[in-house]
Design an enzyme around this catalytic site. Structure first.
Site, PDB file in Angstrom:
ATOM      1  N   HIS A 196       0.565  -1.225   0.197  1.00 50.68           N
ATOM      2  CA  HIS A 196       0.311  -0.184  -0.051  1.00 50.68           C
ATOM      3  C   HIS A 196       0.606   0.872   0.281  1.00 50.68           C
ATOM      4  CE1 HIS A 196      -3.541  -2.531   2.109  1.00 50.68           C
ATOM      5  NE2 HIS A 196      -3.627  -2.203   0.995  1.00 50.68           N
ATOM      6  N   ARG A 257      -8.205 -11.340   5.941  1.00 46.28           N
ATOM      7  CA  ARG A 257      -6.485 -11.506   6.253  1.00 46.28           C
ATOM      8  C   ARG A 257      -6.457 -11.629   7.568  1.00 46.28           C
ATOM      9  NH1 ARG A 257      -4.430  -8.122   1.922  1.00 46.28           N
ATOM     10  NH2 ARG A 257      -3.950  -9.443  -0.373  1.00 46.28           N
TER      11      ARG A 257
END
Length: 429
Positions: A196, A257
């Site tokens: 990211h 996740r």
């Protein structure tokens, strides 16, 4: 094939458009931007590539309209997907053959340690991106496919790779290294890379602007909270710590996740439950996080269930927030001085309950949220902390596509405008 064209005539001087491509395993997202005013000319998505139910959504943003056109039916591969997108752009007078197109910027998820900045893609660069496939098996192959397809469409145009990992390469070794045997780690490229990065770079810079200061003057904790989630500690414009590691699995609780987990859990599942490595991989990446805890990975639905008294949803929310608090506290210690904690991405920008709960109880760290300011919904960067707060709390909408376009144009646009040769990609040592 090396795409490092030189300026050819006056058209190159006027080339100020950038096409941004984000190629996934079965999708391509694209945006065409005009770098004169950094505005979007068109956006689109091709999804379910290779299936009978492929779909293309294209939205032109010129001429005051924003009506989405839709195509349905099989789109065989990425080449066909980009061709279809190019046809839609051409129908709006924004064709890829336009002399106004300066470059194509590609999101590349993993650049390892050797790509620390946006890079014009050459054969050498593409080979190195391919070498990183073992540490990014779900992402880099799709990114490579998108690059090769775009090169075939416009072989004369600079193709620029902008890496998710690049922003995090400034982490010191003591933050990036895992405490395992050094020779083994180096042989297999095992270390913390972070992801990211384009979002963390954009948001940390915008947060400084919001505070009326330069990035070099502030220390910021950025919380990128989407279906994937990551935190970063940014000191004077440079990342010094981030929550994701070798892969995007480490760190915060995410939509599907697990985030941080005792590594021995994997051994236990293999030995006691008889699960294979692939099954454990699927469990931790696709069946864990919020969806594993309560069956939902949409924070809006989780909050609705909490309001109806659902204890399982409430526990999932509490676990999610507890992990956020741990990272805010840890990164406050890493930075020493924090000027702002910033929320971004889908959950971070839109879930007031998450922001409120994550900051609650952290008054001793100088963190307070104003309930009224936190409740405001806006697409603009904004402070949600009261004036007396020692540390600002902010919401800054992320814009990864604009960040990729900015980095791409900064690399190729200035050189072309000056009549210079576009710098060839290079592999950092």
């Amino acid at each position: 094939m090396t795409t490092t064209p030189t300026k050819e005539g006056s058209a190159a001087v006027q080339a100020r458009r950038v096409l941004v491509l984000n190629s996934g395993s079965s999708s391509v997202k694209y945006q065409l931007l005009d770098m004169n005013d950094r505005s979007r000319l068109a956006i689109g998505l091709v999804e379910r590539i290779g299936e009978e139910t492929s779909r293309l959504l294209h939205t032109p943003l010129t001429g005051g309209g924003a009506e989405t056109r839709e195509r349905n039916g099989r789109i065989a591969d990425h080449a066909a997907a980009l061709k279809a997108a190019a046809e839609e752009l051409a129908a709006d007078g924004l064709g890829l053959d336009s002399p106004e197109l300066a470059a194509i910027g590609h999101r590349v998820v993993h650049g390892g340690l050797r790509f620390t900045r946006p890079t014009v893609i050459t054969d050498e660069v593409l080979t190195e991106i391919e070498r990183l496939v073992p540490v990014a098996p779900l992402h880099n192959p799709a990114n490579i496919t998108g690059i090769r397809t775009a090169q075939a469409l416009r072989p004369d145009l600079p193709q620029v790779a902008v890496f998710d990992t690049a922003f995090h390469t400034t982490m010191p070794e003591y933050a990036a290294r895992y405490a395992i045997d050094v020779e083994t780690a180096d042989a297999h490229r095992i270390r913390r890379y972070g992801f990211h990065g384009t979002s963390h770079a954009y948001v940390s810079r915008k947060a400084a602007e919001l505070l009326g200061r330069t990035p070099e003057e502030v220390n910021v904790i950025v919380l990128h909270l989407g279906n994937g989630a990551s935190a970063s500690a940014v000191a004077a414009g440079r990342c010094v710590e981030t929550s994701m590691g070798l892969t995007p699995l480490e760190g915060l609780v995410m939509g599907t996740r697990s985030g941080d987990i005792d590594p021995a859990v994997t051994f236990h599942l293999k030995r006691v439950a008889g699960m294979s490595t692939d099954e454990i991989d699927v469990l931790l990446n696709k069946k864990s996080g919020l969806v594993g805890l309560c069956g939902d990975n949409d924070m809006r639905e989780i909050r609705r269930r909490i309001d109806e008294g659902d204890e399982r949803a409430a526990l999932a929310f509490d676990i999610y927030v507890h992990r956020l608090k741990k990272y805010i506290g840890a990164y406050s210690a890493v930075l020493g001085r924090v000027d702002a904690v910033v929320f971004t991405a889908g959950v971070g920008e839109n879930s007031a309950p998450v922001r409120e709960a994550a900051i609650a109880g952290l008054e001793e760290l100088g963190l307070v949220v104003d309930a009224d300011l936190n409740a405001v919904r806006s697409g603009e960067p904004r402070l949600i902390s009261p004036n007396y707060a020692r540390v600002a709390v902010a919401v800054v909408p992320t814009d990864e596509e604009l960040e990729i376009a900015d980095q791409t144009f900064a690399l190729v646009g200035r050189a072309e405008s000056a009549g210079q040769e576009v710098p060839a990609g290079q592999v950092d040592n």
